[in-house]
Write an enzyme that holds these catalytic residues in place. Structure first.
Site, PDB file in Angstrom:
ATOM      1  N   ALA A  67      18.524  19.925 -50.251  1.00 43.42           N
ATOM      2  CA  ALA A  67      18.787  19.158 -51.463  1.00 43.42           C
ATOM      3  C   ALA A  67      19.938  19.821 -52.197  1.00 43.42           C
ATOM      4  O   ALA A  67      20.241  20.990 -51.953  1.00 43.42           O
ATOM      5  CB  ALA A  67      17.533  19.176 -52.328  1.00 43.42           C
ATOM      6  N   GLY A 106      15.776  20.537 -47.385  1.00 40.32           N
ATOM      7  CA  GLY A 106      15.751  19.080 -47.323  1.00 40.32           C
ATOM      8  C   GLY A 106      16.485  18.523 -46.117  1.00 40.32           C
ATOM      9  O   GLY A 106      16.170  17.418 -45.654  1.00 40.32           O
ATOM     10  N   GLU A 109      13.988  18.612 -43.484  1.00 43.43           N
ATOM     11  CA  GLU A 109      12.958  17.607 -43.796  1.00 43.43           C
ATOM     12  C   GLU A 109      13.438  16.210 -43.398  1.00 43.43           C
ATOM     13  O   GLU A 109      12.671  15.399 -42.883  1.00 43.43           O
ATOM     14  CB  GLU A 109      12.633  17.646 -45.294  1.00 43.43           C
ATOM     15  CG  GLU A 109      11.935  18.936 -45.688  1.00 43.43           C
ATOM     16  CD  GLU A 109      11.612  18.972 -47.166  1.00 43.43           C
ATOM     17  OE1 GLU A 109      12.544  19.220 -47.943  1.00 43.43           O
ATOM     18  OE2 GLU A 109      10.455  18.724 -47.530  1.00 43.43           O
ATOM     19  N   GLU A 129      13.104  27.230 -49.025  1.00 39.78           N
ATOM     20  CA  GLU A 129      12.775  26.927 -50.425  1.00 39.78           C
ATOM     21  C   GLU A 129      12.048  28.074 -51.117  1.00 39.78           C
ATOM     22  O   GLU A 129      12.208  28.284 -52.319  1.00 39.78           O
ATOM     23  CB  GLU A 129      11.919  25.656 -50.500  1.00 39.78           C
ATOM     24  CG  GLU A 129      12.692  24.363 -50.279  1.00 39.78           C
ATOM     25  CD  GLU A 129      12.792  23.954 -48.823  1.00 39.78           C
ATOM     26  OE1 GLU A 129      12.536  24.801 -47.929  1.00 39.78           O
ATOM     27  OE2 GLU A 129      13.114  22.781 -48.564  1.00 39.78           O
TER      28      GLU A 129
HETATM   29  N1  3HC Z   1      22.918  22.797 -53.107  1.00 43.68           N
HETATM   30  C1  3HC Z   1      24.066  22.877 -53.807  1.00 43.68           C
HETATM   31  N2  3HC Z   1      25.084  23.681 -53.457  1.00 43.68           N
HETATM   32  C2  3HC Z   1      24.933  24.425 -52.353  1.00 43.68           C
HETATM   33  C3  3HC Z   1      23.758  24.393 -51.588  1.00 43.68           C
HETATM   34  C4  3HC Z   1      22.725  23.517 -52.001  1.00 43.68           C
HETATM   35  N3  3HC Z   1      21.586  23.392 -51.305  1.00 43.68           N
HETATM   36  N4  3HC Z   1      23.901  25.255 -50.567  1.00 43.68           N
HETATM   37  C5  3HC Z   1      25.115  25.800 -50.684  1.00 43.68           C
HETATM   38  N5  3HC Z   1      25.746  25.305 -51.761  1.00 43.68           N
HETATM   39  C6  3HC Z   1      27.110  25.602 -52.227  1.00 43.68           C
HETATM   40  C7  3HC Z   1      27.264  27.036 -52.689  1.00 43.68           C
HETATM   41  O1  3HC Z   1      26.894  27.164 -54.050  1.00 43.68           O
HETATM   42  C8  3HC Z   1      28.747  27.250 -52.458  1.00 43.68           C
HETATM   43  O2  3HC Z   1      29.421  26.609 -53.521  1.00 43.68           O
HETATM   44  P1  3HC Z   1      30.790  27.227 -54.075  1.00 43.68           P
HETATM   45  O3  3HC Z   1      31.744  27.161 -52.942  1.00 43.68           O
HETATM   46  O4  3HC Z   1      31.128  26.360 -55.230  1.00 43.68           O
HETATM   47  O5  3HC Z   1      30.451  28.620 -54.473  1.00 43.68           O
HETATM   48  C9  3HC Z   1      29.036  26.432 -51.200  1.00 43.68           C
HETATM   49  O6  3HC Z   1      27.971  25.485 -51.097  1.00 43.68           O
HETATM   50  C10 3HC Z   1      29.078  27.245 -49.923  1.00 43.68           C
HETATM   51  O7  3HC Z   1      27.893  28.033 -49.864  1.00 43.68           O
HETATM   52  P2  3HC Z   1      27.918  29.574 -49.449  1.00 43.68           P
HETATM   53  O8  3HC Z   1      29.030  30.258 -50.157  1.00 43.68           O
HETATM   54  O9  3HC Z   1      26.545  30.074 -49.622  1.00 43.68           O
HETATM   55  O10 3HC Z   1      28.311  29.440 -47.914  1.00 43.68           O
HETATM   56  P3  3HC Z   1      27.752  30.261 -46.691  1.00 43.68           P
HETATM   57  O11 3HC Z   1      28.425  29.738 -45.501  1.00 43.68           O
HETATM   58  O12 3HC Z   1      27.824  31.723 -46.976  1.00 43.68           O
HETATM   59  O13 3HC Z   1      26.182  29.915 -46.603  1.00 43.68           O
HETATM   60  C11 3HC Z   1      24.254  28.478 -46.522  1.00 43.68           C
HETATM   61  C12 3HC Z   1      25.781  28.615 -46.308  1.00 43.68           C
HETATM   62  C13 3HC Z   1      23.510  29.349 -45.513  1.00 43.68           C
HETATM   63  C14 3HC Z   1      23.892  27.057 -46.320  1.00 43.68           C
HETATM   64  C15 3HC Z   1      23.889  28.954 -47.951  1.00 43.68           C
HETATM   65  O14 3HC Z   1      24.749  28.286 -48.868  1.00 43.68           O
HETATM   66  C16 3HC Z   1      22.488  28.622 -48.345  1.00 43.68           C
HETATM   67  O15 3HC Z   1      21.595  29.353 -48.001  1.00 43.68           O
HETATM   68  N6  3HC Z   1      22.296  27.535 -49.093  1.00 43.68           N
HETATM   69  C17 3HC Z   1      21.017  27.163 -49.663  1.00 43.68           C
HETATM   70  C18 3HC Z   1      20.097  26.589 -48.617  1.00 43.68           C
HETATM   71  C19 3HC Z   1      18.798  26.198 -49.283  1.00 43.68           C
HETATM   72  O16 3HC Z   1      18.216  26.949 -50.025  1.00 43.68           O
HETATM   73  N7  3HC Z   1      18.318  24.980 -48.996  1.00 43.68           N
HETATM   74  C20 3HC Z   1      17.144  24.475 -49.595  1.00 43.68           C
HETATM   75  C21 3HC Z   1      17.480  23.786 -50.858  1.00 43.68           C
HETATM   76  S1  3HC Z   1      16.064  23.257 -51.767  1.00 43.68           S
HETATM   77  C22 3HC Z   1      15.594  21.849 -50.993  1.00 43.68           C
HETATM   78  O17 3HC Z   1      16.155  21.440 -50.030  1.00 43.68           O
HETATM   79  C23 3HC Z   1      14.460  21.133 -51.666  1.00 43.68           C
HETATM   80  C24 3HC Z   1      13.865  20.076 -50.815  1.00 43.68           C
HETATM   81  O18 3HC Z   1      12.776  20.615 -50.157  1.00 43.68           O
HETATM   82  C25 3HC Z   1      13.395  18.933 -51.637  1.00 43.68           C
END
Ligand code: 3HC
Length: 703
Positions: A67, A106, A109, A129
């Site tokens: 998400a 997500g 998912e 998450e």
């Molecule tokens: N939402 C919004 N922005 C996100 C994002 C997300 N889920 N994941 C990454 N970004 C953004 C970062 O903030 C960054 O933005 P910026 O360039 O403005 O700083 C850009 O994307 C690139 O991210 P990274 O610098 O972290 O890039 P990497 O290549 O080092 O890492 C990644 C990539 C492994 C995907 C890492 O970004 C990450 O772990 N992201 C989060 C993944 C996550 O937690 N997903 C679950 C989200 S909650 C969810 O899905 C709820 C659902 O169950 C309903």
């Protein structure tokens, strides 16, 4: 993150297969425009009479990583990710998810709601998450146990760990792993599947109800034992997985929805989300507008002590060629022993295979010849923290380094600008302040002085990132006493603690109060671990603030020869080889005598007093660093404190904590303490300004 494209989803056709392509760089996060795009494309695709199957794919480096976390703080917009997943699952034509990169949260998912999943070999998947203090909220807690069973599902959700495509296929999460072009294979696979296959109808892992419940009960007990009864997200994950067995899908999804909402509303999740974005914001340096990091292939490190060896290991682990320069044969041998022992431990613990350990060492050149420095693209000086020694060494490095090399000093409190001058190449010289153990700790402060070039700053920043670390920029002014962000705040922390120690508290009481706040160790445990002589030497060599109250207790302890863990005796007494100590009664006697000498009548401090006084000192020091321009943003201070000093991550760091209390309340609490020690608790101008303007530190993050 870049502006999302206006139409982040396209519908294409390949004969009888409809292809829904997501394009929302950089990571295809599933924001509202993407969700709406997928829903519209899916409806159109299924309604088309020439469509026999649908493929959902993503352009760029990855399948959606989850998400859009930024939307968690906004008014929810439909379709929610959960609604979209239900729409996909209920589609009347088979839907195949085509996965490359990392399908996370997500994103996974969404793939689980599809009827089939195909992935390239290098793809990875996970539900991270939990690291954001929440749980999969789009049906993941209900679909994953149906696909892979409760045991593995709980494992993935409670650890947030990723699995590779091969293992995912063995688990039953992926149907097909391919070496070939993903899009072509996915279309061919979609043509070959004749029927829809809703994951919610999959009962394979639900038939053994007794075994299922046993897995759930075992995990619940484990979570309670390891994390306590109040760990919100972990317990709710277990509850949701239990619901997947006991309740119909619809009701299970409602249980999950409500748990997800509770979790994201929690202070813990708020803190963890702040930490996520703060770490990414910290890596953004203003110098990026002028320069890009230069290529670094060979790194040289001068000084093979604990810090230099740790930096060498970190660089080896990240694939750099490393030259480590030490003095004489004995210095070289000692460094080799230190690094070799690390690799032996890693192999023994199974973190590395023997071949990997041996391979890493082949990239290490250990020498006592300084002239080898001429081959390095970046040189880190990591010798003893002594100005004259460092200045002399930097002058030698400056003369030997190749013209475009970057020179970094690992000083933590010496005058960076003066050291840069000593190198003869101030524009090429910056600070790289690693935190022990450097091979593990994720924090690196990049010290920027007035004369540093944008190019050298960006190359140092790029190097820190390539090590997998989080670089934080510290604008270290010439002559600024304490230096970096971390040490300045640590000084305030220790000063507040020492004042209470002198006035009536005990080391164990102060340590206990800070542990109960969420630090792993209290300040005196940390002092014992770091070596009391190190801090002593720093105190002796640094100019003292004449307006600050000086507490001599730490000096008196060192003068007894009690140096902390290394001498088995410091604030605590340690049995040989033990890291857990018992309070040192002699120190308590020494403190009592010291108070008597100074005419101080001890008073009582509650744990709450201790925490408040220390936290107020930390926030105030942070505000001061913002005013002086040492830290660029409050969130940078949060990152330093969380990564460098173990400030509880679930609180998002001290500046976020201050915002939760509000700067005006912080300012009024400080005004009560200020008369006791104005140098410490006299409100910093930035804090006073925020209080007057009714603003928060977060407002300074945005600017
Ligand atoms: N939402 C919004 N922005 C996100 C994002 C997300 N889920 N994941 C990454 N970004 C953004 C970062 O903030 C960054 O933005 P910026 O360039 O403005 O700083 C850009 O994307 C690139 O991210 P990274 O610098 O972290 O890039 P990497 O290549 O080092 O890492 C990644 C990539 C492994 C995907 C890492 O970004 C990450 O772990 N992201 C989060 C993944 C996550 O937690 N997903 C679950 C989200 S909650 C969810 O899905 C709820 C659902 O169950 C309903």
């Amino acid at each position: 993150m870049k502006q999302a494209p206006k139409h982040p989803v396209r519908l294409e056709r390949q004969g009888n297969v409809a292809l829904i392509v997501i394009e929302n760089p950089p990571v295809n996060a599933l924001g509202v425009a993407v969700r709406r795009g997928i829903a519209a494309a899916l409806n159109a695709a299924v309604a088309h009479d020439k469509t026999d199957a649908v493929v959902i794919a993503a352009n760029g480096r990855t399948f959606p990583v989850g998400a859009d976390i930024r939307e968690f703080d906004m008014v929810p917009q439909e379709p929610s990710l959960g609604q979209l997943c239900n729409l996909i699952e209920r589609a009347q034509k088979p839907v195949v998810a085509a996965i490359q990169g990392t399908a996370l949260g997500g994103g996974l998912e969404l793939a689980m709601a599809a009827h089939y999943r195909i992935a390239v070999k290098s793809a990875r998947m996970g539900l991270p998450e939990i690291h954001l203090g929440t749980l999969p909220g789009a049906g993941g807690t209900q679909r994953l146990p149906r696909l892979i069973g409760p045991e593995l599902a709980l494992d993935m959700m409670l650890t947030g760990n990723q699995v590779g495509a091969g293992i995912a296929a063995e688990m039953g999460l992926i149907d097909l792993v391919t070496d070939n072009d993903l899009r072509t294979e996915a279309v061919a696979y979609a043509r070959s599947v004749a029927v829809t296959r809703p994951t919610s109808a999959n009962r394979t892992h639900l038939v053994d109800g007794v075994g299922y419940m046993a897995s759930v009960a075992a995990r619940r007990e484990q979570v309670t034992m390891e994390l306590g009864a109040n760990a919100l997200a972990p317990h709710r994950i277990v509850d949701c997985v239990e619901a997947a067995l006991l309740l119909p899908m619809e009701t299970g999804l409602e249980v999950e929805r409500s748990a997800f909402k509770d979790c994201i509303a929690s202070r813990e999740s708020e803190g963890l989300r702040h930490a996520f974005f703060a770490e990414r914001a910290a890596a953004k340096f203003p110098e990026a507008a002028e320069a890009k990091p230069a290529q670094v292939d060979r790194v040289a490190i001068v000084g093979g002590g604990m810090m230099g060896s740790g930096i060498a290991i970190a660089a080896l682990q990240s694939g750099f060629a490393v030259t480590l320069v030490e003095q004489g044969e004995s210095g070289v041998n000692a460094a080799l022993e230190r690094i070799g022992a690390y690799y032996e431990r890693s192999v023994a613990k199974g973190r590395l295979s023997e071949a990997q350990g041996a391979a890493a060492l082949t990239h290490l050149q250990l020498t006592n010849k300084l002239d080898t420095l001429g081959e390095a693209d970046l040189i880190v000086e990591a010798i003893a923290e002594d100005f004259d020694l460092k200045a002399q060494m930097l002058a030698e490095i400056g003369a030997l380094a190749k013209p475009d090399a970057v020179i970094a000093t690992n000083t933590s409190y010496l005058d960076l600008a003066a050291l840069a001058e000593a190198s003869g190449r101030p524009a090429d010289t910056v600070g790289l302040h690693f935190f022990a153990p450097a091979q593990v700790n994720k924090l690196v402060e990049v010290g920027v002085h007035d004369g540093a070039s944008a190019q050298s700053v960006m190359t140092a920043q790029g190097f820190a990132r390539a090590l997998g670390k989080t670089p934080v920029r510290a604008r270290v002014h010439a002559g600024f006493g304490a230096g970096y962000i971390g040490n300045s705040i640590l000084e305030a922390y220790r000063h507040a603690a020492d004042i209470m120690l002198e006035d009536g508290a005990t080391p164990a009481q102060i340590d206990g109060a800070m542990r109960s706040f969420g630090f792993q160790l209290g300040p005196y445990q940390v002092a014992d671990m770091s070596g009391l002589d190190i801090a002593y030497a720093r105190r002796q060599s640094k100019p003292r603030d004449p307006d600050a109250r000086y507490v001599e207790i730490a000096d008196k302890i060192v003068e007894q020869g009690w140096l902390g863990q290394k001498s088995n005796r410091g604030y605590y007494i340690y049995a040989e080889g033990q890291r857990q100590g018992v309070p040192n009664g002699d120190v308590l006697k020494l403190i009592a005598e010291h108070r008597a000498q100074k005419g101080i009548t001890p008073r009582k401090f509650s744990d709450r007093d201790i925490r408040d006084r220390i936290l107020l000192a930390i926030v105030n020091a942070g505000a001061r660093l913002l005013g002086e321009g040492v830290a660029a943003r409050p969130s940078d201070i949060d990152v330093v404190m969380m990564l460098g000093f173990g400030y509880p991550r679930s609180r998002g760091g001290p500046m976020m904590d201050a915002d939760a209390t509000t700067p005006s309340i912080i300012a009024s609490r400080l005004s009560v303490l200020a008369p006791e020690e104005p140098a410490l608790w006299g409100a910093a101008p930035v804090l006073t300004m925020l209080a007057q303007e009714r603003q928060k530190f977060a407002d300074l993050n945005a600017s």
